[in-house]
Design a protein around this motif. Structure first.
Motif, short mmCIF file in Angstrom:
data_model
loop_
_atom_site.label_atom_id
_atom_site.label_comp_id
_atom_site.label_asym_id
_atom_site.label_seq_id
_atom_site.Cartn_x
_atom_site.Cartn_y
_atom_site.Cartn_z
N VAL A 139 6.25 -9.64 3.65
CA VAL A 139 5.51 -8.64 3.84
C VAL A 139 5.17 -7.94 2.78
CG1 VAL A 139 4.13 -7.05 5.42
CG2 VAL A 139 5.29 -8.22 6.15
N PHE A 140 3.87 -7.62 2.01
CA PHE A 140 3.48 -7.28 0.75
C PHE A 140 2.64 -6.64 0.95
CE2 PHE A 140 6.19 -10.74 -0.80
CZ PHE A 140 7.05 -10.79 -1.70
N ILE A 141 3.04 -4.93 0.61
CA ILE A 141 1.46 -4.65 0.24
C ILE A 141 1.39 -3.97 -1.25
CG2 ILE A 141 0.08 -2.08 0.90
CD1 ILE A 141 2.38 -1.91 3.38
N ASP A 142 -0.34 -4.75 -1.49
CA ASP A 142 -0.12 -4.62 -2.66
C ASP A 142 0.79 -5.44 -3.95
OD1 ASP A 142 -2.58 -3.75 -2.08
OD2 ASP A 142 -2.14 -1.45 -3.01
N ASP A 143 1.78 -4.91 -4.30
CA ASP A 143 2.72 -5.90 -4.92
C ASP A 143 4.72 -5.51 -4.27
OD1 ASP A 143 1.22 -7.26 -6.54
OD2 ASP A 143 0.80 -5.44 -7.98
N LEU A 144 3.91 -4.33 -3.83
CA LEU A 144 5.90 -4.29 -2.79
C LEU A 144 6.26 -4.74 -2.24
CD1 LEU A 144 7.34 -1.90 -2.69
CD2 LEU A 144 5.90 -0.86 -0.70
N HIS A 145 7.26 -5.23 -1.72
CA HIS A 145 7.55 -6.08 -0.87
C HIS A 145 7.73 -4.67 0.39
CE1 HIS A 145 11.12 -7.62 1.85
NE2 HIS A 145 10.22 -8.61 1.44
#
Length: 266
Positions: A139-145
């Motif tokens: 799961v990624f939020i924007d480019d954050l894992h």
């Protein structure tokens, strides 16, 4: 509302319904509305049925942002999208002519599959294992894992969809005036190897959510868009965000979203 006269009716051609619909169409014509057979020529699209029929009407007419959607119920089932009942013809016309209705803009979820195909949905998009076996999603939020999920699947819903499938998996009910998406887990497995937040979370309309499916032999998930299943195989990645063009619906001024929630659940 007065300048909108071209009406397209979306309904199932069932014997028990046809007679009532024909009577409603004649009633609308008598009050100056023009009935069109081509939805692209309409500036009002009316679904006749329940919430499921409303979802189908929006989908089949391609989530048009240049018209108004209205829902008309046919039975006593409580509905979140239908402010009118087919037996209340005079109430429908009176509301339209006397400006007793309001226009609401409902957020629409946009889903991109493997960077190629784009779909829209009004309630939710679900991704679930197609076999009796859990699967893994990064799961990624924007480019954050953000996390690595293992379980039966995940559910991404709009505010209006928060009272549907999302609520049944203990997600929050969200005011549709908030442009956001909600992410809920379906039977997550939490242990020393896989750890997730363990609760639903809400992202603003400025965020992008990306789900990357880990290919471990269970790479044929079932993807649901509102009340339809997509026939897509071997999906590797799903990207979610809110569409820049919400749909516009008409509602009675004295029948707000929270009044419907109270009436339905409390």
């Amino acid at each position: 509302m007065s300048e909108r006269k071209n009406v397209y009716f979306f309904y199932k051609k069932e014997d028990k319904l046809v007679e009532k619909v024909e009577s409603l169409l004649d009633f609308a014509k008598d009050h100056g509305f023009i009935i069109v057979e081509d939805d692209t020529k309409a500036n009002i699209i009316v679904s006749i049925g329940g919430d499921g029929e409303f979802l189908q009407a929006v989908r089949k007419t391609k989530f048009r942002s240049d018209c108004l959607y209205a829902g008309i119920g046919v039975d006593d089932t409580l509905s979140l999208y239908c402010d009118f009942h087919i037996d209340d013809r005079e109430k429908i016309i009176h509301a339209m002519k006397e400006s007793q209705i309001e226009v609401r803009r409902y957020p629409v979820l946009e889903v991109i599959v493997d960077g190629k195909t784009t779909f829209k949905c009004l309630n939710e998009c679900s991704i679930k294992s197609s076999i009796i076996k859990t699967f893994v999603i990064d799961v990624f939020i924007d480019d954050l894992h953000f996390e690595t999920f293992r379980g039966d699947g995940m559910l991404i819903s709009t505010p209006t969809g928060s009272t549907a499938y999302n609520k049944s998996v203990n997600g929050a009910v969200v005011d549709p005036m908030l442009p956001c998406i909600q992410v809920s887990e379906l039977a997550s497995l939490n242990n020393n190897l896989y750890r997730t937040l363990g609760s639903s979370f809400i992202l603003s309309d400025k965020r992008k959510l990306t789900l990357k499916i880990v290919q471990d032999g269970n790479d044929y998930p079932v993807i649901g868009i509102d009340n339809e299943a997509l026939s897509i195989r071997n999906v590797k990645q799903l990207e979610y965000g809110l569409s820049e063009t919400p749909i516009k619906t008409v509602k009675l001024k004295d029948n707000s979203f929270w009044e419907k929630v109270k009436r339905t659940f409390l």
